[in-house]
Design a protein around this motif. Sequence first.
Motif, PDB file in Angstrom:
ATOM      1  N   GLU A  37       3.770 100.363  13.522  1.00  0.00           N
ATOM      2  CA  GLU A  37       4.330 101.206  12.468  1.00  0.00           C
ATOM      3  C   GLU A  37       3.230 101.728  11.542  1.00  0.00           C
ATOM      4  O   GLU A  37       3.290 102.860  11.064  1.00  0.00           O
ATOM      5  CB  GLU A  37       5.357 100.411  11.659  1.00  0.00           C
ATOM      6  N   LYS A  41       2.461 105.682  10.696  1.00  0.00           N
ATOM      7  CA  LYS A  41       2.415 106.198   9.333  1.00  0.00           C
ATOM      8  C   LYS A  41       1.091 106.888   9.046  1.00  0.00           C
ATOM      9  O   LYS A  41       1.052 107.908   8.349  1.00  0.00           O
ATOM     10  CB  LYS A  41       2.647 105.061   8.337  1.00  0.00           C
ATOM     11  N   ARG A 101      13.275 111.069  10.869  1.00  0.00           N
ATOM     12  CA  ARG A 101      12.892 109.687  11.179  1.00  0.00           C
ATOM     13  C   ARG A 101      13.106 108.735  10.002  1.00  0.00           C
ATOM     14  O   ARG A 101      13.610 107.623  10.155  1.00  0.00           O
ATOM     15  CB  ARG A 101      11.425 109.644  11.597  1.00  0.00           C
ATOM     16  N   GLY A 102      12.741 109.167   8.815  1.00  0.00           N
ATOM     17  CA  GLY A 102      12.805 108.284   7.664  1.00  0.00           C
ATOM     18  C   GLY A 102      14.144 108.244   6.956  1.00  0.00           C
ATOM     19  O   GLY A 102      14.271 107.557   5.928  1.00  0.00           O
ATOM     20  N   GLN A 103      15.133 108.947   7.495  1.00  0.00           N
ATOM     21  CA  GLN A 103      16.425 108.996   6.815  1.00  0.00           C
ATOM     22  C   GLN A 103      17.234 107.709   6.985  1.00  0.00           C
ATOM     23  O   GLN A 103      18.041 107.355   6.130  1.00  0.00           O
ATOM     24  CB  GLN A 103      17.245 110.195   7.330  1.00  0.00           C
ATOM     25  N   VAL A 104      17.043 107.017   8.108  1.00  0.00           N
ATOM     26  CA  VAL A 104      17.755 105.766   8.383  1.00  0.00           C
ATOM     27  C   VAL A 104      16.731 104.737   8.871  1.00  0.00           C
ATOM     28  O   VAL A 104      15.995 105.007   9.820  1.00  0.00           O
ATOM     29  CB  VAL A 104      18.852 105.955   9.458  1.00  0.00           C
ATOM     30  N   HIS A 105      16.696 103.586   8.227  1.00  0.00           N
ATOM     31  CA  HIS A 105      15.731 102.551   8.615  1.00  0.00           C
ATOM     32  C   HIS A 105      16.353 101.654   9.679  1.00  0.00           C
ATOM     33  O   HIS A 105      16.825 100.549   9.418  1.00  0.00           O
ATOM     34  CB  HIS A 105      15.310 101.753   7.389  1.00  0.00           C
ATOM     35  N   ASN A 106      16.345 102.191  10.902  1.00  0.00           N
ATOM     36  CA  ASN A 106      16.881 101.486  12.055  1.00  0.00           C
ATOM     37  C   ASN A 106      15.939 101.727  13.224  1.00  0.00           C
ATOM     38  O   ASN A 106      15.488 102.863  13.449  1.00  0.00           O
ATOM     39  CB  ASN A 106      18.287 102.000  12.384  1.00  0.00           C
ATOM     40  N   HIS A 107      15.607 100.678  13.974  1.00  0.00           N
ATOM     41  CA  HIS A 107      14.605 100.790  15.033  1.00  0.00           C
ATOM     42  C   HIS A 107      14.987 101.835  16.083  1.00  0.00           C
ATOM     43  O   HIS A 107      14.150 102.650  16.491  1.00  0.00           O
ATOM     44  CB  HIS A 107      14.391  99.432  15.707  1.00  0.00           C
ATOM     45  N   TRP A 109      17.045 104.418  15.767  1.00  0.00           N
ATOM     46  CA  TRP A 109      16.989 105.748  15.139  1.00  0.00           C
ATOM     47  C   TRP A 109      15.544 106.237  15.049  1.00  0.00           C
ATOM     48  O   TRP A 109      15.235 107.372  15.428  1.00  0.00           O
ATOM     49  CB  TRP A 109      17.626 105.666  13.754  1.00  0.00           C
ATOM     50  N   GLU A 110      14.658 105.399  14.552  1.00  0.00           N
ATOM     51  CA  GLU A 110      13.257 105.786  14.403  1.00  0.00           C
ATOM     52  C   GLU A 110      12.608 106.049  15.756  1.00  0.00           C
ATOM     53  O   GLU A 110      11.799 106.978  15.896  1.00  0.00           O
ATOM     54  CB  GLU A 110      12.499 104.682  13.654  1.00  0.00           C
TER      55      GLU A 110
END
Length: 358
Positions: A37, A41, A101-107, A109-110
């Motif tokens: 991660e 970033k 990508r950063g809208q939902v903190h779910n593996h 989803w990302e």
Amino acid sequence: MEFFWYVVLMGILAVYLVLDGYDFGAGIIHLFFADTEKDKKAITNAIGPFWDANEVWLIAAGGVLFFAFPTLYASSFSGFYLPLIMILWLLIFRAIGLEMRGQVHNHMWESIWDKAFGIASLLLALFFGIALGNIVRGVNLGMVQNGVSTQEAHYFFLPLWNPTFSPQANELGIIDWFTLFLGIVSVVALTIHGANWIIYKTNSALNPKLKKVVFALNIVLLILVCISLQVWHFIEPKPFHNFVENPILWFFPLLTFVGILGLFKVRSFKKDGHGFLFSTLFLVGGFASTAVSIFPNVLPSTNKVNPSLTIYNTAAHEYGLNAGLSWFFIALFLVIIYFIIQYRVFSGKMDDIGYGEH
């Protein structure tokens, strides 16, 4: 005046290649080499403040093409309609991959949006290389069949590929072995360029690995460039005739090889920006060499019935070209001011400026 606007158009496209090119390359690096991660970033931080502004250069190129060379605009946008729509969708998915990508903190989803960003970047690099291959190879202007034009002399349409996958077939396609080869060259070159940008703009732990990647890919790139010089003879029997007639034009191939040879020292550069400088020299030199090799043609004809499209038979009226001159210098002044401000505000390393925080 036609020559002036041709130089402007090629200049805008070269700037787009350099600026959005490192975005594509960063996306490819993100897809294949960002394992953690923190690595991901670092990559998005490196391009975050710049990628959307870089895409404006493509719009500017389309505007100049529409204004200065309307016949070429009409011909190419109709003939290349299918791949242009595909490129549009890829640009959309690359953008929303970054934004969503950063809208939902779910593996899961990302992961989905990481793949969307990376794959779209890879395919865009491939498609733009294929597009350059189509321009070098030429198209069947007028859709000639059995020696007779079935359409207007500047009209053509290409499917994605033809059954023979050959660049010398009567029924050409967008993708054949020649255009695909140039697409692969583009992917390798832009991956190097993107890696150099990440090295330049971050202190990421990924940087030592990227220097090794750049060195290895540069060997591949040198081999591909040497092969492309031989392959070019299958498409154009005298590919260097403009260089022979105007020896000053050898400056551009020289620039290309200075760039590619300089990249072999990427692991020993004391300043991180030197790698990006040399990959920029390679891209600008290679693009300019390709453009001047087919000059004054801007879209060669593969048949003998209809003439190639040139900067002279596709240009707008002289009055319009002159009228646009003053507006061009105003726009150029504003763009220069904008870019000076942008790159001064976001100068230096971007490690501490997270994507979405600028």
